[in-house]
Design an enzyme around this catalytic site. Structure first.
Site, PDB file in Angstrom:
ATOM      1  N   ILE A  14       8.543  -6.963  -6.002  1.00  0.00           N
ATOM      2  CA  ILE A  14       8.066  -6.325  -7.041  1.00  0.00           C
ATOM      3  C   ILE A  14       8.641  -5.164  -7.791  1.00  0.00           C
ATOM      4  O   ILE A  14       8.841  -4.764  -8.724  1.00  0.00           O
ATOM      5  CB  ILE A  14       6.579  -5.917  -6.483  1.00  0.00           C
ATOM      6  CG1 ILE A  14       5.823  -7.043  -6.287  1.00  0.00           C
ATOM      7  CG2 ILE A  14       5.743  -4.982  -7.643  1.00  0.00           C
ATOM      8  CD1 ILE A  14       4.373  -6.699  -5.543  1.00  0.00           C
ATOM      9  N   ASN A  49       0.742  -7.067   7.840  1.00  0.00           N
ATOM     10  CA  ASN A  49       1.487  -6.020   8.554  1.00  0.00           C
ATOM     11  C   ASN A  49       0.334  -4.740   8.756  1.00  0.00           C
ATOM     12  O   ASN A  49      -0.541  -4.817   8.503  1.00  0.00           O
ATOM     13  CB  ASN A  49       2.705  -5.547   7.790  1.00  0.00           C
ATOM     14  CG  ASN A  49       2.294  -4.807   6.325  1.00  0.00           C
ATOM     15  OD1 ASN A  49       1.798  -3.946   6.197  1.00  0.00           O
ATOM     16  ND2 ASN A  49       2.937  -5.513   5.342  1.00  0.00           N
TER      17      ASN A  49
END
Length: 410
Positions: free
Chosen positions: A319, A221
């Site tokens: 995460i 990204n």
């Protein structure tokens, strides 16, 4: 502020400290007078360098009356050079402050030009430098200014502001000089650094992840890592021991920070786990949500007339949710929500879903220029509600967030 307030001598830790104030041109130069007054109230010594442009807005007599020191202006003054040459002037202070720092002055600093007393002093100094930018909003956003600020930041120049608001040119936006009390606070932090996070361990994730498709291609990204790296630096500046787990970025490593470099989401989660236990975890990285289920060990070939290969995607580990629900859990878990619509509502839902204490929400729609840019406009979403912040340089967002974290753990 009433007498006996925190500005008084001994309360700011500035007593006896020497500040060299460089006053640039621009209507905001009048605020330099208030800044001198605040510094003198804190018993700091102030010597002033007035640029030719700055003299169009404030007079040497005003600066001298408030600072109780002579004002320097001419690089080629025989008297000034015989009494205190520009080299000694540049090194006699504990800190150099440029306020206002105009687009022109910032450009000359970035280019290393020394064509007047102010720029010569700045080039000759070996002391910390703090700049307070002030200019038209379009000048602040111009690519040249953005590049110049990045250059100065890489050299270790400290920045306070600019702030958002109405300007003398009848426009509104980012570019107003930081108010004198904010500049005083930045001076105090640099000359008498507070370390409220001393003894704390912070983990910060930053940048994108790169999920391999084959040996030469990957899914990623546009995250630059600028915000995450700035947060790591700001937490370290408040005394924390910081572990920065970073995806592939072009940002320089922040000073006094342990940097662990990773590429994939799996590697980032593993690095975060290995860095535990921690008091603070700030998940600023833009982790790819998916990876290719089975990356090719050979480069995928494009065959004329053949259909493109089908990529089967698998979810990456979450995460933020993993660490928030795990053991040992950091005392404060902060996530980021990069959204393009319903920003605050989506962020509030994410905070609950992921088990985070705070979510830093921002709008990364292409029109905002935030993803990969130098500025950010965030809202802090917590169980107590939503706190909106104005659009600010990412370094200032990082400093504000670090101070908010320190207050929460106090």
């Amino acid at each position: 502020m009433p007498a006996g307030g925190c500005e008084r001598a001994g309360m700011t830790g500035l007593a006896g400290r020497r500040v060299l104030l460089i006053v640039g041109g621009g209507i905001a130069a009048y605020k330099a007078l208030e800044l001198i007054r605040l510094l003198r109230r804190a018993d700091a010594s102030v010597t002033t360098v007035l640029t030719r442009a700055g003299a169009q807005f404030v007079t040497p007599l005003s600066l001298q009356a408030l600072s109780e020191n002579r004002v320097y202006a001419d690089l080629f003054s025989l008297t000034d050079e015989s009494e205190m040459g520009h080299i000694q002037l540049s090194r006699a202070a504990d800190l150099l402050v440029v306020a206002p720092a105009t687009a022109d002055l910032i450009a000359r600093m970035a280019a290393g030009i020394a064509d007047d007393l102010a720029t010569t002093v700045l080039l000759a100094t070996d002391k910390p430098v703090l700049i307070a930018p002030a200019m038209n909003v379009r000048m602040w956003h111009h690519p040249a200014t953005v590049a110049n600020m990045a250059t100065l930041g890489a050299r270790g120049v400290h920045v306070v502001g600019p702030e958002e608001g109405a300007m003398a040119c009848n426009e509104h936006g980012l570019g107003r000089l930081a108010e004198p009390p904010s500049i005083l606070a930045a001076v105090t932090d640099l000359l008498n650094p507070r370390r409220p996070l001393a003894g704390r361990h912070a983990i910060v994730t930053s940048g994108p992840t790169q999920e391999p498709i084959d040996p030469v291609r990957y899914i990623a990204n546009r995250s630059s890592g600028r915000q995450g790296h700035a947060i790591a630096a700001a937490l370290a500046g408040l005394g924390a021991r910081v572990t920065l787990v970073s995806g592939p970025v072009a940002q320089p490593d922040p000073p006094h920070v342990e940097v662990v470099r990773v590429e994939t989401a799996d590697a980032m989660l593993d690095a975060v786990r290995r860095a535990l236990p921690a008091d603070i975890a700030v998940f600023a990285a833009a982790v790819a949500d998916w990876r290719v289920e089975q990356a090719s060990v050979h480069k995928l070939k494009k065959t004329p007339g053949a259909a493109p290969p089908a990529l089967v995607l698998a979810p990456n580990p979450d995460i933020l949710a993993t660490i928030a629900a795990g053991t040992p859990r950091p005392r404060l878990v902060v996530g980021f929500a990069a959204e393009t619509d319903d920003v605050e509502a989506n962020a509030a839902a994410k905070r609950v879903r992921k088990g985070a204490d705070w979510i830093v929400a921002n709008d990364v729609s292409p029109a905002t220029g935030i993803m990969g840019g130098a500025e950010n406009a965030v809202s802090i979403v917590s169980a107590d509600g939503i706190e909106e912040w104005p659009r600010l340089p990412k370094d200032e967002v990082a400093r504000r967030l670090a101070r908010r974290i320190a207050a929460a753990l106090a």
